[in-house]
Design a protein around this motif. Structure first.
Motif, PDB file in Angstrom:
ATOM      1  N   TRP A 166      34.140  31.364 -45.379  1.00  0.00           N
ATOM      2  CA  TRP A 166      33.494  30.127 -45.831  1.00  0.00           C
ATOM      3  C   TRP A 166      33.169  29.202 -44.660  1.00  0.00           C
ATOM      4  CZ3 TRP A 166      37.218  29.548 -50.604  1.00  0.00           C
ATOM      5  CH2 TRP A 166      36.787  30.434 -51.606  1.00  0.00           C
ATOM      6  N   LEU A 167      34.088  29.165 -43.693  1.00  0.00           N
ATOM      7  CA  LEU A 167      33.837  28.307 -42.535  1.00  0.00           C
ATOM      8  C   LEU A 167      32.635  28.825 -41.739  1.00  0.00           C
ATOM      9  CD1 LEU A 167      34.987  25.826 -41.005  1.00  0.00           C
ATOM     10  CD2 LEU A 167      36.190  27.436 -39.541  1.00  0.00           C
ATOM     11  N   SER A 168      32.601  30.149 -41.542  1.00  0.00           N
ATOM     12  CA  SER A 168      31.480  30.694 -40.768  1.00  0.00           C
ATOM     13  C   SER A 168      30.170  30.541 -41.553  1.00  0.00           C
ATOM     14  CB  SER A 168      31.733  32.149 -40.381  1.00  0.00           C
ATOM     15  OG  SER A 168      31.992  32.908 -41.523  1.00  0.00           O
ATOM     16  N   PHE A 169      30.248  30.625 -42.882  1.00  0.00           N
ATOM     17  CA  PHE A 169      29.047  30.414 -43.706  1.00  0.00           C
ATOM     18  C   PHE A 169      28.556  28.974 -43.544  1.00  0.00           C
ATOM     19  CE2 PHE A 169      26.993  29.439 -47.829  1.00  0.00           C
ATOM     20  CZ  PHE A 169      25.977  30.388 -47.779  1.00  0.00           C
ATOM     21  N   LEU A 170      29.525  28.056 -43.498  1.00  0.00           N
ATOM     22  CA  LEU A 170      29.184  26.640 -43.328  1.00  0.00           C
ATOM     23  C   LEU A 170      28.541  26.413 -41.955  1.00  0.00           C
ATOM     24  CD1 LEU A 170      29.588  23.907 -44.876  1.00  0.00           C
ATOM     25  CD2 LEU A 170      31.599  23.560 -43.442  1.00  0.00           C
ATOM     26  N   VAL A 171      29.133  27.033 -40.926  1.00  0.00           N
ATOM     27  CA  VAL A 171      28.578  26.903 -39.574  1.00  0.00           C
ATOM     28  C   VAL A 171      27.166  27.499 -39.544  1.00  0.00           C
ATOM     29  CG1 VAL A 171      28.846  27.604 -37.146  1.00  0.00           C
ATOM     30  CG2 VAL A 171      30.841  26.882 -38.465  1.00  0.00           C
ATOM     31  N   PHE A 172      27.039  28.663 -40.220  1.00  0.00           N
ATOM     32  CA  PHE A 172      25.711  29.302 -40.286  1.00  0.00           C
ATOM     33  C   PHE A 172      24.714  28.360 -40.972  1.00  0.00           C
ATOM     34  CE2 PHE A 172      22.692  31.643 -42.981  1.00  0.00           C
ATOM     35  CZ  PHE A 172      21.942  32.279 -42.000  1.00  0.00           C
ATOM     36  N   ALA A 173      25.146  27.761 -42.100  1.00  0.00           N
ATOM     37  CA  ALA A 173      24.247  26.882 -42.866  1.00  0.00           C
ATOM     38  C   ALA A 173      23.807  25.687 -42.011  1.00  0.00           C
ATOM     39  CB  ALA A 173      24.944  26.405 -44.132  1.00  0.00           C
ATOM     40  N   ILE A 174      24.779  25.109 -41.283  1.00  0.00           N
ATOM     41  CA  ILE A 174      24.446  23.951 -40.431  1.00  0.00           C
ATOM     42  C   ILE A 174      23.514  24.395 -39.292  1.00  0.00           C
ATOM     43  CG2 ILE A 174      25.395  22.223 -38.838  1.00  0.00           C
ATOM     44  CD1 ILE A 174      27.935  22.280 -40.696  1.00  0.00           C
ATOM     45  N   GLY A 175      23.865  25.543 -38.682  1.00  0.00           N
ATOM     46  CA  GLY A 175      23.052  26.059 -37.575  1.00  0.00           C
ATOM     47  C   GLY A 175      21.653  26.421 -38.055  1.00  0.00           C
ATOM     48  N   ALA A 176      21.590  27.012 -39.239  1.00  0.00           N
ATOM     49  CA  ALA A 176      20.301  27.467 -39.778  1.00  0.00           C
ATOM     50  C   ALA A 176      19.348  26.289 -39.967  1.00  0.00           C
ATOM     51  CB  ALA A 176      20.519  28.197 -41.103  1.00  0.00           C
ATOM     52  N   ARG A 177      19.949  25.144 -40.298  1.00  0.00           N
ATOM     53  CA  ARG A 177      19.124  23.939 -40.521  1.00  0.00           C
ATOM     54  C   ARG A 177      18.259  23.629 -39.290  1.00  0.00           C
ATOM     55  NH1 ARG A 177      16.102  21.629 -42.287  1.00  0.00           N
ATOM     56  NH2 ARG A 177      15.900  19.643 -43.375  1.00  0.00           N
ATOM     57  N   PHE A 178      18.837  23.964 -38.121  1.00  0.00           N
ATOM     58  CA  PHE A 178      18.106  23.680 -36.877  1.00  0.00           C
ATOM     59  C   PHE A 178      17.259  24.861 -36.400  1.00  0.00           C
ATOM     60  CE2 PHE A 178      21.908  21.041 -36.952  1.00  0.00           C
ATOM     61  CZ  PHE A 178      21.344  19.791 -36.824  1.00  0.00           C
ATOM     62  N   MET A 179      17.519  26.050 -36.919  1.00  0.00           N
ATOM     63  CA  MET A 179      16.815  27.244 -36.445  1.00  0.00           C
ATOM     64  C   MET A 179      15.577  27.556 -37.283  1.00  0.00           C
ATOM     65  SD  MET A 179      18.487  28.433 -33.892  1.00  0.00           S
ATOM     66  CE  MET A 179      20.065  28.251 -33.115  1.00  0.00           C
ATOM     67  N   VAL A 180      15.540  27.081 -38.506  1.00  0.00           N
ATOM     68  CA  VAL A 180      14.433  27.458 -39.398  1.00  0.00           C
ATOM     69  C   VAL A 180      13.160  26.720 -38.987  1.00  0.00           C
ATOM     70  CG1 VAL A 180      15.843  28.080 -41.388  1.00  0.00           C
ATOM     71  CG2 VAL A 180      15.142  25.705 -41.079  1.00  0.00           C
ATOM     72  N   VAL A 181      12.026  27.363 -39.283  1.00  0.00           N
ATOM     73  CA  VAL A 181      10.743  26.762 -38.873  1.00  0.00           C
ATOM     74  C   VAL A 181      10.284  25.692 -39.864  1.00  0.00           C
ATOM     75  CG1 VAL A 181       9.957  28.718 -37.491  1.00  0.00           C
ATOM     76  CG2 VAL A 181       9.476  28.683 -39.953  1.00  0.00           C
ATOM     77  N   SER A 182      10.849  25.713 -41.087  1.00  0.00           N
ATOM     78  CA  SER A 182      10.474  24.659 -42.055  1.00  0.00           C
ATOM     79  C   SER A 182      11.587  24.478 -43.084  1.00  0.00           C
ATOM     80  CB  SER A 182       9.186  25.047 -42.775  1.00  0.00           C
ATOM     81  OG  SER A 182       9.450  26.100 -43.679  1.00  0.00           O
ATOM     82  N   PRO A 183      11.672  23.316 -43.719  1.00  0.00           N
ATOM     83  CA  PRO A 183      12.702  23.086 -44.735  1.00  0.00           C
ATOM     84  C   PRO A 183      12.587  24.069 -45.905  1.00  0.00           C
ATOM     85  CG  PRO A 183      11.609  21.026 -44.164  1.00  0.00           C
ATOM     86  CD  PRO A 183      10.841  22.102 -43.508  1.00  0.00           C
ATOM     87  N   LEU A 184      11.393  24.568 -46.125  1.00  0.00           N
ATOM     88  CA  LEU A 184      11.176  25.531 -47.206  1.00  0.00           C
ATOM     89  C   LEU A 184      11.992  26.813 -46.967  1.00  0.00           C
ATOM     90  CD1 LEU A 184       9.438  25.438 -49.748  1.00  0.00           C
ATOM     91  CD2 LEU A 184       7.631  26.641 -48.504  1.00  0.00           C
ATOM     92  N   VAL A 185      12.016  27.231 -45.719  1.00  0.00           N
ATOM     93  CA  VAL A 185      12.788  28.440 -45.349  1.00  0.00           C
ATOM     94  C   VAL A 185      14.271  28.207 -45.664  1.00  0.00           C
ATOM     95  CG1 VAL A 185      13.531  29.910 -43.432  1.00  0.00           C
ATOM     96  CG2 VAL A 185      11.177  29.105 -43.529  1.00  0.00           C
TER      97      VAL A 185
END
Lengths: 262, 306
Positions: A140-159
């Motif tokens: 769950w912690l790594s999923f949370l880190v992934f989710a936070i990190g993904a927010r900055f890696m995605v090309v758009s909020p839709l992704v």
């Protein structure tokens, strides 16, 4: 009962996590998964239009509707790696449970433990929770880190909204504990037969195959993750868990431990 | 404190313990003696509620085995054949873990841990991982773990086996201390010197309970009570005269020593000596003939095997 279970869990963590191999198994896969997943997202986001054209076939699927080629690529890549997150609740508890139970056998400490007022249920619960809690925590912690990190890696909020859809959150919240339970129950069964924690890990390593199968099925488009497939998967896992846990409870009996465990 | 009636345990048709009737009184140290595979550990495991009986009944501390197992486990302490410590945990952490399983309050826990670490001379090792301890220290730690919650009944399975003489002595002294404090102890041992030293009664077991007696009683019942009279010279007439005395059961001559088996040596020795003197014998020394428990045990086992 709660006091003795907690006492056992605290002892398990104090004992098992002094073993560098177990600590490595608990810490490395989450770190690796997060890095790989975010790396894949980043790489896909940087892809040129030529690479994106290769995704045309996938883009015909409903989940990619309204997305550009690059956005679809990021969603696709992100979801593949999310499947691999399910490896964590399988691998980590196996390692902890194997070292915890086989460790007791090797140190010959089970008889003294069984001669205390602790009940078999408390013992089994304590051993299971000691293995499941770190696994779920790491997942769950790594999923949370992934989710936070993904927010900055995605090309758009839709992704982001497609990638971390409610279905995927449910997968991590619901399927991960069931997978962890399966890993622990199988560890107990195998631990009763062997005297080396590595043998337990190798035997249960076979559980990686269905997760990789899921990964391939998704990759080839045969399986689409939605509420229906999630519910079917959860029910199937629940049934398997119940059957395996029943076997584990039968094996985890005072007399069986002292007279039949090898 | 411990009662068994027809206690039996079979493993896949193999009889490990066969209809044992046993009674151990409160405050008694009872030794279970027998060769390997005689059923000592199985008996202890049944009484400690670790395994079930195939037949028969047992009560420990007034509680029925098989029905009140968790309560029994709260009232007993057990020292298993191997110390079985958590090697990576410290000496203190090992004890605290078991204190908590026995539901001691935090104050009791600290008091008891300190008490037994000090009593067993492990105080300066309390922060060391158990793996770093010597064999003797590990055994002492296991013993501390067994008595930490002040159990009413203590089961000790081979407490000094594989220990060097010095460590064995420390453990033995601790057991003597427990005995002095009126603790009920069941001691499984191969060490007959230890059984002789510590046990109020011993039971010889080989699947069945062959004999229960005090160590002294066991020796007497097998060898009778004997005195050795060292004389200046022994002639056949003297031997015949002694044998004719009503309280004498047998006479053996060994060089200038007469070994006389007799009833009530304390009462009859003066008569025996005066009759010898009257017959012209010069008595140099009179001493009791002691057989070790080991002699008695080996003789009894051999007798049973025949």
């Amino acid at each position: 009962m709660r006091g003795r279970v907690w006492t056992l869990i605290a002892k398990e963590w104090a004992d098992v996590f002094r073993n560098k191999m177990v600590l490595f198994t608990v810490l490395l896969p989450p770190a690796l998964m997060v890095l790989l997943s975010l790396g894949a997202l980043f790489g896909t986001g940087m892809a040129g239009p030529g690479d994106a054209n290769d995704l045309q076939a996938f883009m015909r699927r409903p989940q990619f509707e309204g997305l550009s080629a690059v956005e679809a690529g990021q969603v696709l890549m992100g979801q593949y790696f999310l499947t691999l997150f399910l490896l964590m609740p399988l691998i980590i508890p196996v390692s902890v449970a194997a070292y915890s139970i086989v460790g007791e056998k090797m140190q010959r400490s089970l008889e003294a433990l069984l001669a205390t007022p602790i009940t078999t249920g408390e013992l089994l619960l304590g051993k299971c929770l000691a293995a499941i809690v770190p696994a779920l925590g790491a997942t769950w912690l790594s999923f949370l880190v992934f989710a936070i990190g993904a927010r900055f890696m995605v090309v758009s909020p839709l992704v982001f909204s497609r990638l971390l859809s409610p279905v995927w959150v449910l997968v991590v919240v619901l399927i991960a504990p069931l997978a962890a339970m399966l890993g622990v129950a199988l560890s107990i069964i195998v631990s009763s037969r062997v005297n080396d924690p590595r043998a337990v890990e190798q035997t249960i390593g076979i559980l990686v195959v269905p997760v990789l199968g899921l990964f391939v099925l998704q990759l080839t488009g045969i399986l689409a993750l939605n509420y229906a497939t999630l519910a079917a998967g959860a029910i199937l896992l629940l049934v398997i868990d119940a059957l395996v846990l029943r076997g584990a409870i039968r094996i985890f009996d005072r007399e069986a431990i002292l007279t039949r465990w090898k | 404190m411990i009662e068994t009636k027809g206690l039996t345990r079979r493993f896949d048709g193999l009889v490990a313990v066969d209809h044992i009737d046993l009674s151990v009184r409160k405050g008694e140290v009872f030794g279970l003696l027998g060769p390997n595979g005689a059923g000592k550990t199985t008996t202890v495991r049944m009484l400690a509620t670790l395994i079930g009986a195939t037949e028969g009944e047992a009560w420990v501390a007034g509680l029925r085995v098989g029905e009140q197992d968790a309560q029994i486990r709260a009232k007993i302490g057990i020292l298993t054949e191997s110390p079985g410590l958590y090697e990576r945990l410290s000496v203190e952490a090992n004890l605290r873990f078991f204190a908590r399983l026995h539901s001691l309050s935090p104050e009791q826990e600290t008091r008891q841990v300190d008490k037994y670490l000090s009593l067993l001379d492990l105080d300066d090792k309390r922060k060391e991982p158990a793996a770093t301890l010597s064999k003797g220290m590990k055994q002492k730690l296991a013993l501390a773990r067994a008595v930490l919650h002040e159990p009413e009944v203590l089961f000790l399975d081979e407490p000094t086996s594989a220990l060097d003489p010095e460590a064995a002595r420390v453990v033995r002294e601790f057991m003597q201390d427990l005995r002095a404090h009126g603790r009920t102890i069941v001691l499984c041992t191969h060490n007959l010197f230890e059984a002789d030293l510590l046990c109020d009664r011993v039971g010889i077991i080989k699947q069945r309970l062959l004999r229960v007696d005090t160590p002294r009683g066991l020796r007497s019942s097998l060898y009778g009570q004997k005195v050795a009279l060292e004389l200046a010279a022994v002639g056949p007439d003297l031997e015949r005269m002694v044998l004719a005395l009503p309280f004498v059961r047998g006479v053996e001559r060994q060089d200038s020593t007469l070994v006389v088996a007799l009833d009530d040596p304390d009462g009859n020795n003066p008569t025996l000596v005066s009759r010898l003197v009257e017959a012209g014998a010069q008595v140099r020394y009179v001493r009791p003939v002691e057989h070790s428990l080991e002699d008695a045990y080996l003789a009894l086992v051999a007798e049973i095997e025949q």
